[in-house]
Design an enzyme around this catalytic site. Structure first.
Site, mmCIF file in Angstrom:
data_model
loop_
_atom_site.group_PDB
_atom_site.id
_atom_site.type_symbol
_atom_site.label_atom_id
_atom_site.label_comp_id
_atom_site.label_asym_id
_atom_site.label_seq_id
_atom_site.Cartn_x
_atom_site.Cartn_y
_atom_site.Cartn_z
ATOM 1 N N ILE A 66 0.727 -1.123 -0.693
ATOM 2 C CA ILE A 66 0.136 0.311 -0.533
ATOM 3 C C ILE A 66 1.135 1.214 -0.374
ATOM 4 O O ILE A 66 1.755 1.239 1.216
ATOM 5 C CB ILE A 66 -0.801 0.174 1.666
ATOM 6 C CG1 ILE A 66 -1.810 -1.127 0.316
ATOM 7 C CG2 ILE A 66 -1.679 1.212 0.767
ATOM 8 C CD1 ILE A 66 -2.615 -1.420 2.347
ATOM 9 N N GLY A 121 1.112 -5.207 1.089
ATOM 10 C CA GLY A 121 -0.555 -5.410 0.499
ATOM 11 C C GLY A 121 -0.393 -6.140 -0.238
ATOM 12 O O GLY A 121 -1.316 -6.715 -0.964
ATOM 13 N N ASP A 124 -0.981 -9.466 0.606
ATOM 14 C CA ASP A 124 -3.459 -9.561 0.434
ATOM 15 C C ASP A 124 -3.224 -10.568 -1.092
ATOM 16 O O ASP A 124 -4.415 -11.080 -1.594
ATOM 17 C CB ASP A 124 -4.570 -8.314 0.934
ATOM 18 C CG ASP A 124 -3.245 -8.568 2.176
ATOM 19 O OD1 ASP A 124 -4.133 -8.863 3.289
ATOM 20 O OD2 ASP A 124 -2.510 -7.078 2.757
ATOM 21 N N GLU A 144 2.855 -5.467 7.748
ATOM 22 C CA GLU A 144 1.840 -4.725 8.476
ATOM 23 C C GLU A 144 1.979 -4.328 10.004
ATOM 24 O O GLU A 144 1.769 -3.469 11.105
ATOM 25 C CB GLU A 144 0.542 -5.206 9.246
ATOM 26 C CG GLU A 144 -0.401 -4.620 7.054
ATOM 27 C CD GLU A 144 0.161 -5.847 6.361
ATOM 28 O OE1 GLU A 144 -0.247 -5.835 4.830
ATOM 29 O OE2 GLU A 144 1.046 -6.778 6.481
ATOM 30 N N ASP A 152 -4.935 -5.997 6.979
ATOM 31 C CA ASP A 152 -7.134 -6.365 6.985
ATOM 32 C C ASP A 152 -7.223 -6.187 5.351
ATOM 33 O O ASP A 152 -8.860 -6.121 5.646
ATOM 34 C CB ASP A 152 -7.494 -5.130 8.194
ATOM 35 C CG ASP A 152 -6.651 -3.372 6.950
ATOM 36 O OD1 ASP A 152 -6.701 -4.104 6.074
ATOM 37 O OD2 ASP A 152 -6.751 -2.911 7.420
#
Length: 270
Positions: A66, A121, A124, A144, A152
Site C-alpha cells: 500500500i 498489501g 494480500d 503490517e 486487514d
C-alpha cells in the site's frame, strides 16, 4: 481496451496479462490501484476470450504494498469523533477488501509472477491468486505489524489455506523477510526461476496450458475448489454432482474425448 493509470492490461491468445504499472514507486498501491483492479477483473470475468490471467509488476519489484501517501490521505480525513472515524475507516477497509475479493472470485485461474519486493498489501494480493511463482530475487514480508496494525485486506484470512498455521503466525508476528527458496519450501510459491524473464516465460507457458483446456472444465474445477474451502466433503460432492449434471452435456466433453482417442490437440470454443 480501457487505459488504466496503475495497470497495463493486455489480452493475447486467451491470456490476460495484468501488470501493475507504477515502477517508479515500486508498484505501490495508490488510490487508483484499488478501484481499477475491480474494473479489470470484472472485465476479465465478463470476457469469454480470457481463459487465464497473469499478474506481474513492472520494473524492479512486484509491489511494495500500500502506498504510504494513500494511508496519509485516509488519516487526514479523520476527525475528533471516534464513532464516526471508526465507521469511515471500516468503509475504507471493506472497499479495499473488495478489490482483492474480485481477484479471488474471478472465474478464470489467476497466476502471480513475483519478482523483487512482495510486501504488505502485495501479500494480500498474491494470496488471492490461484498459484504463485517467483524469481530468485523475490522477497516476501507481512509488514503490517511493523506499521502498528494487523493486516486487514486478506493475508490473515487466505494464507492459512496456503502455508502452515504456525509459520504464518511467525511471519505475521515478526514481519521477517522470506526469500525465494524459503517461499518455495513452505508452499507459498509453486516454483522459483533464475530471473524475472525466465519467470514470466514459464508462467506464460503454464497459462497457455490452462488456456488450451475446456474453459467450462477449468471454470468448473476452480468453482469446486473454491467451494470446498468453506464446506464439508459431502456438501462438495453434492454441489459437483449438480454442477456436472449440466456441464457433462457440453460439447467440450465430446471434443475432448475425440481428441484423446485420435491423439490430436482439441480446440474449444470460448
Amino acid at each position: 481496451m480501457t487505459e488504466y493509470s496503475a495497470f497495463k492490461v493486455e489480452l493475447t491468445d486467451h491470456i490476460a496479462h495484468v501488470q501493475i504499472n507504477r515502477p517508479d514507486k515500486a508498484n505501490a498501491m495508490n488510490a487508483a490501484f484499488w478501484s481499477e483492479i475491480v474494473d479489470i477483473f470484472q472485465w476479465i470475468d465478463d470476457t469469454d476470450a480470457v481463459r487465464a490471467v497473469i499478474i506481474s509488476g513492472a520494473g524492479k519489484h512486484f509491489s511494495a504494498g500500500i502506498d504510504l501517501a494513500l494511508l496519509a490521505s485516509v488519516a487526514s480525513e479523520l476527525g475528533n469523533d471516534v464513532g464516526r472515524n471508526a465507521r469511515q475507516l471500516r468503509r475504507t477497509i471493506v472497499r479495499m477488501q473488495a478489490s482483492f475479493n474480485a481477484v479471488d472470485q474471478c472465474r478464470k485461474p489467476v497466476l502471480a509472477a513475483i519478482h523483487g519486493y512482495c510486501i504488505g498489501g502485495a501479500i494480500d494480493l498474491v494470496s488471492a491468486c490461484d498459484m504463485r511463482y517467483c524469481s530468485s530475487d523475490a522477497q516476501f514480508a507481512i509488514k503490517e505489524v511493523d506499521m502498528g496494525m494487523a493486516a486487514d485486506v486478506g493475508t490473515l484470512q487466505r494464507l492459512p489455506r496456503i502455508i502452515s498455521d504456525g509459520l504464518l503466525r511467525e511471519l505475521a508476528y515478526t514481519g521477517r523477510w522470506v526469500d525465494a527458496a524459503e517461499a518455495q519450501r513452505i508452499g507459498l510459491v509453486n516454483q522459483v526461476y533464475a530471473e524475472p524473464h525466465a519467470l514470466l516465460d514459464a508462467v506464460l507457458a503454464i497459462a497457455h496450458q490452462i488456456a488450451g483446456k475446456s474453459p467450462l472444465a477449468v471454470t468448473g474445477t476452480k468453482a469446486m475448489l473454491s467451494y470446498m474451502r468453506d464446506h464439508r466433503i459431502d456438501d462438495g460432492l453434492d454441489y459437483v454432482a449438480t454442477w456436472n449434471a449440466a456441464m457433462l452435456q457440453s460439447e467440450d466433453l465430446r471434443i475432448a474425448m475425440a481428441a484423446h482417442l485420435s491423439k490430436k490437440t482439441p480446440t474449444f470454443a470460448d
